[in-house]
Design a protein around this motif. Structure first.
Motif, PDB file in Angstrom:
ATOM      1  N   VAL A  71       0.870  -1.177  -0.098  1.00  0.00           N
ATOM      2  CA  VAL A  71       0.057  -0.120   0.054  1.00  0.00           C
ATOM      3  C   VAL A  71       0.881   1.068  -0.085  1.00  0.00           C
ATOM      4  CG1 VAL A  71      -1.763   1.357   1.211  1.00  0.00           C
ATOM      5  CG2 VAL A  71      -1.877  -1.150   1.078  1.00  0.00           C
ATOM      6  N   VAL A 169      -5.778   2.535   1.136  1.00  0.00           N
ATOM      7  CA  VAL A 169      -6.171   1.119   1.115  1.00  0.00           C
ATOM      8  C   VAL A 169      -6.988   0.521   0.116  1.00  0.00           C
ATOM      9  CG1 VAL A 169      -6.273  -1.052   2.383  1.00  0.00           C
ATOM     10  CG2 VAL A 169      -4.881   0.809   3.391  1.00  0.00           C
ATOM     11  N   GLN A 172      -6.288   1.021  -3.446  1.00  0.00           N
ATOM     12  CA  GLN A 172      -5.278   0.197  -4.272  1.00  0.00           C
ATOM     13  C   GLN A 172      -5.695  -1.248  -4.246  1.00  0.00           C
ATOM     14  OE1 GLN A 172      -1.291   1.566  -2.875  1.00  0.00           O
ATOM     15  NE2 GLN A 172      -2.280   3.617  -2.345  1.00  0.00           N
TER      16      GLN A 172
END
Length: 265
Positions: A71, A169, A172
């Motif tokens: 991340v 988060v 992605q």
């Protein structure tokens, strides 16, 4: 983590042997998933904190840990975390000033009482006592009020920082993000992760989706690249997220994410 010649994992701080899959040293307690702190710049782990949720092991500043190294952070949470730290520091200063002023006021009251016993009561002595003690008492009350006001700025800034990182988060993720997945990544409980996902859905960051395996989760509405935002853009987005987090729901996220479990990944 460092690796011993036998291939066993070792603590990056004290070199003690680590159990397979362990992310905290059983000997020194050092967090093995260390990242650079946005406050002090040191590469250090984090520890759970009752108010700040997680704080840096070096400087004590609030942080939002991300267990998944894939991340990439946008950096929008940095000014929010810095704001929370500044508010906590200012609260400590005003609280210390209030305590000092209260102690001085108590000493003045004691001294005034002694003078009344020794010199007997008089208008001049009474007036001098009032003129001396009143400003100290007023300052003490004002300092405590300022401390309380600055303390109230901590939770909204932390809420917005957690929403920002949760957005990174979610944007992605390669497949629908579940509460358990977000909880593992951010090192929080599933109930707190569900609250964050609900906020992200309301904020049009994610939408409900079903994976090919039939598991319900949340998919990003707009997938973004890993390139971090510019400083001005990051500040603007951070301000928007702070306003959103502060204006949502009657129960603040501070009450939902304050009690974290550092053992949950």
């Amino acid at each position: 983590m460092s690796q011993a010649s036998s291939g066993a994992a070792r603590c990056r701080v004290c070199a003690a042997a680590l159990a397979p899959g362990s992310d905290r040293c059983p000997q020194c307690g050092a967090d093995q998933g260390a990242e650079a702190c946005p406050h002090c710049g040191g590469v250090a782990g984090v520890s759970a904190h009752a108010e700040l949720r997680f704080r840096c092991d070096v400087c004590g500043g609030p942080r939002v840990p991300v267990a998944d190294a894939r991340v990439k952070r946008s950096g929008r949470e940095v000014p929010l975390l810095q704001k929370a730290r500044a508010a906590a520091s200012a609260r400590s200063v005003w609280r210390a000033a209030g305590i000092a002023a209260s102690a001085l006021f108590g000493f003045e009251v004691f001294l005034f009482a002694v003078l009344l016993l020794v010199l007997s009561a008089s208008f001049g002595l009474f007036a001098a006592g009032v003129l001396t003690m009143a400003p100290v008492a007023v300052f003490a009350l004002w300092a405590f009020r300022r401390a309380r006001s600055r303390g109230q700025d901590i939770a909204p800034a932390l809420d917005a920082a957690w929403v920002s990182v949760a957005s990174d988060v979610a944007r992605q993720t390669e497949r629908p993000l579940t509460a358990s997945g977000l909880a593992s990544t951010l090192r929080i409980g599933e109930s707190q992760a569900e609250e964050l996902l609900a906020l992200l859905e309301v904020n049009d960051v994610v939408r409900g989706a079903v994976s090919p395996a039939g598991e319900f989760g949340y998919a990003p509405k707009l997938r973004v690249g890993a390139a971090p935002a510019g400083e001005a853009e990051a500040d603007a987005l951070a301000a928007e997220e702070e306003a959103f987090a502060a204006g949502r729901a009657a129960e603040p996220l501070a009450q939902r994410t304050a009690h974290v479990d550092p053992t949950k990944r």
